[in-house]
Every structure is written in structure tokens, then in C-alpha cells.
Write an enzyme that holds these catalytic residues in place. Structure first.
Site, PDB file in Angstrom:
ATOM      1  N   PRO A   2       1.006  -1.254  -0.259  1.00 59.68           N
ATOM      2  CA  PRO A   2       0.034   0.278   0.020  1.00 59.68           C
ATOM      3  C   PRO A   2       1.003   1.030  -0.289  1.00 59.68           C
ATOM      4  CG  PRO A   2      -0.701  -1.864   1.695  1.00 59.68           C
ATOM      5  CD  PRO A   2       0.501  -2.092   1.277  1.00 59.68           C
ATOM      6  N   GLU A   3       0.485   2.546  -1.191  1.00 59.62           N
ATOM      7  CA  GLU A   3       1.435   3.114  -0.774  1.00 59.62           C
ATOM      8  C   GLU A   3      -0.072   4.339  -0.834  1.00 59.62           C
ATOM      9  OE1 GLU A   3       3.344   3.832  -4.495  1.00 59.62           O
ATOM     10  OE2 GLU A   3       3.983   1.032  -4.577  1.00 59.62           O
TER      11      GLU A   3
END
Ligand SMILES: [Zn+2]
Length: 273
Positions: A2-3
Site C-alpha cells: 500500500p502506497e
């Protein structure tokens, strides 16, 4: 992993389910997920607290609690936070469960166990050294240019450095460099003003679009309701395995490790010089 867009989506979609709710229980299936304080203190200090809000800084989620204490969560490689009305059936790989009143539970699912939680009085020690938020007004082309002027590392590695700019990871760095037509190994201080302008615009456009599409479900990313994001459908080069070609010129996409991170780029559209 996840960014920024994935963590932002998780924050936005958790908020209506948790704000104003009181924590009634904490179950830890993997105690290593708690970094600070001790596991027993973590549990006893959380129980009874009301969640007052959630903010995001880089890839960190920061939950405000009624005591003034802050719960910080980093999902790292494979973490997700799932919301459920039924705590009797935790999904596979659930490492922690935070029970809330009104039959609501947050499941911290994390197959690879890299995710972390901290309970702190202030966030400085954990997020204080992060670079600017790329979607905030303070992150201008001038700021990007000024920060790049001192850096000789490959631009790809610079974009992944959370002290340089917060929230960008492997996927969006590859996409931004492709959109800006910049080879990932170019030294940061070699970029021309026009290239910096293109890179700045690409970063902001890609991150906004990915938030709109609720994040990229390339590996283990789920939205809090268990559904997938669709941002990866827009990807041009990131994760293009198996001889896929450049959507612009048809050249096969190359994959090359840069400072140990697999990087995807088009050798034609992103020339080395
Ligand atoms: Zn190309």
C-alpha cells in the site's frame, strides 16, 4: 504494497465506521505487530478509548483517541484493515482485532507479518522526519527542484526515499517516471527544469487518479470492505511482467533492479541520456 493512494483510501473508508466508536477489546494473534509500548500496556491503554479521527502522513495511519494518545499503524508490505460487523469469523492471516462498540471490528490482516502498530503521545519520533506530502500545496515544482538539486542518487531511489517525499512507493514511482519520460537511473540533480515540471505534474496526477480509483490491488491490498481498488488498471509500466510492451511505442518494457527494487520502464520513451 500500500502506497499513498491505498492508505488514503483506507483512511477515507474506515472513517465513517470508526469515528465516535469506543474500543471494547483488543486481540493480538501476532504480538510482534505491536512496536510500542508493551503488549499488555498497549491493550489496556486502548480499551475504553473513543476513536476521534484518522489522519494520514505518508504511508502511516494515525488514529486519534479520546485520551489524546495516538494509535499509529503502518501496513508495510501486505497489511490491510478490514471492517466487519461479525468478529467471530476473522479472515485468514488476521494478526490483530480491534473490537469497537456497536458490533464493529477492525481486522488487521497481514500475511507476511511486516505491519506495525505504535501507541504514542506524539507522532514526532515515528513520522517527524518524513518528507513533504506530495498532494499538499507546499509541494511545488520549485520545492521538488530545490530538493533534487542536492541529490546524485538515481531518481527512482530518491522518489522511494520517504525522507525526500512521503508516500510514494515502487508502483507510483515507476508510473511517474514513465509519464514524465525520465529514465529511473538518471541522477536526481541531472534533471532539467522541464523534466522536473513533468515529474511534479505526473506525481500529482497519478496519485489523485489512484485515490479516485480507490487504490491499486496488485498484491494484498483490500479496501476496508474487502473489495479491490481499480487504480492498477491504469498502470502503463508498473508490474508489467512477461514481455509486455510499452503502450506508447511498443518497445518491450524492461525490468531492472535499481538499489534492490525492481523497476519497470520503457528504454525508448525513457532514454538514459
Ligand atoms: Zn515506449
Amino acid at each position: 504494497m500500500p502506497e499513498l493512494p491505498e492508505v488514503e483510501t483506507i483512511k477515507n473508508e474506515l472513517l465513517p465506521h470508526v469515528v465516535g466508536h469506543r474500543i471494547t477489546g483488543v486481540t493480538l494473534d501476532w504480538e510482534g505487530i505491536v512496536r510500542q509500548p508493551s503488549v499488555s500496556e498497549f491493550r489496556s491503554r486502548l480499551i475504553g478509548q473513543e476513536i476521534t479521527g484518522i489522519t494520514r502522513r505518508g504511508k502511516y495511519l494515525i488514529f486519534g483517541l479520546s485520551s489524546g494518545t495516538l494509535l499509529i499503524i503502518h501496513l508495510r508490505m501486505t497489511g490491510s484493515l478490514l471492517i466487519s460487523q461479525d468478529s467471530s469469523q476473522p479472515p485468514k492471516y488476521t494478526r490483530a482485532i480491534i473490537n469497537l462498540d456497536k458490533d464493529t471490528s477492525i481486522f488487521f490482516r497481514d500475511p507476511r507479518k511486516f505491519g506495525k502498530m505504535w501507541l504514542v503521545e506524539n507522532t514526532d519520533a515515528i513520522v517527524g522526519k518524513l518528507g513533504p506530502e506530495p498532494l499538499e500545496p507546499g509541494f511545488t515544482t520549485q520545492v521538488l527542484a530545490q530538493r533534487l538539486s542536492k541529490r546524485k542518487a538515481p531518481i527512482k531511489a530518491i522518489l522511494l526515499d520517504q525522507h525526500f517525499v512521503a508516500g510514494i512507493g515502487n508502483m507510483y514511482a515507476d508510473e511517474a517516471l514513465f509519464a514524465a519520460k525520465i529514465h529511473p537511473e538518471r541522477p536526481g540533480n541531472s534533471l532539467s527544469p522541464r523534466e522536473i515540471e513533468r515529474l511534479h505534474r505526473a506525481i500529482q496526477q497519478l496519485l489523485w487518479a489512484a485515490i479516485e480509483n480507490k487504490g491499486a490491488s496488485v498484491e494484498n491490498y483490500f479496501r476496508p470492505d474487502g473489495t479491490l481498488g481499480t487504480a492498477h488498471f491504469q498502470f502503463q509500466v508498473a508490474h508489467r511482467l512477461g514481455g509486455k510492451s510499452c503502450p506508447v511505442c511498443g518497445t518491450p518494457i524492461e525490468r531492472k533492479p535499481i538499489r534492490n527494487r525492481g523497476s519497470y520502464f520503457c528504454p525508448q520513451c525513457q532514454p538514459e541520456n
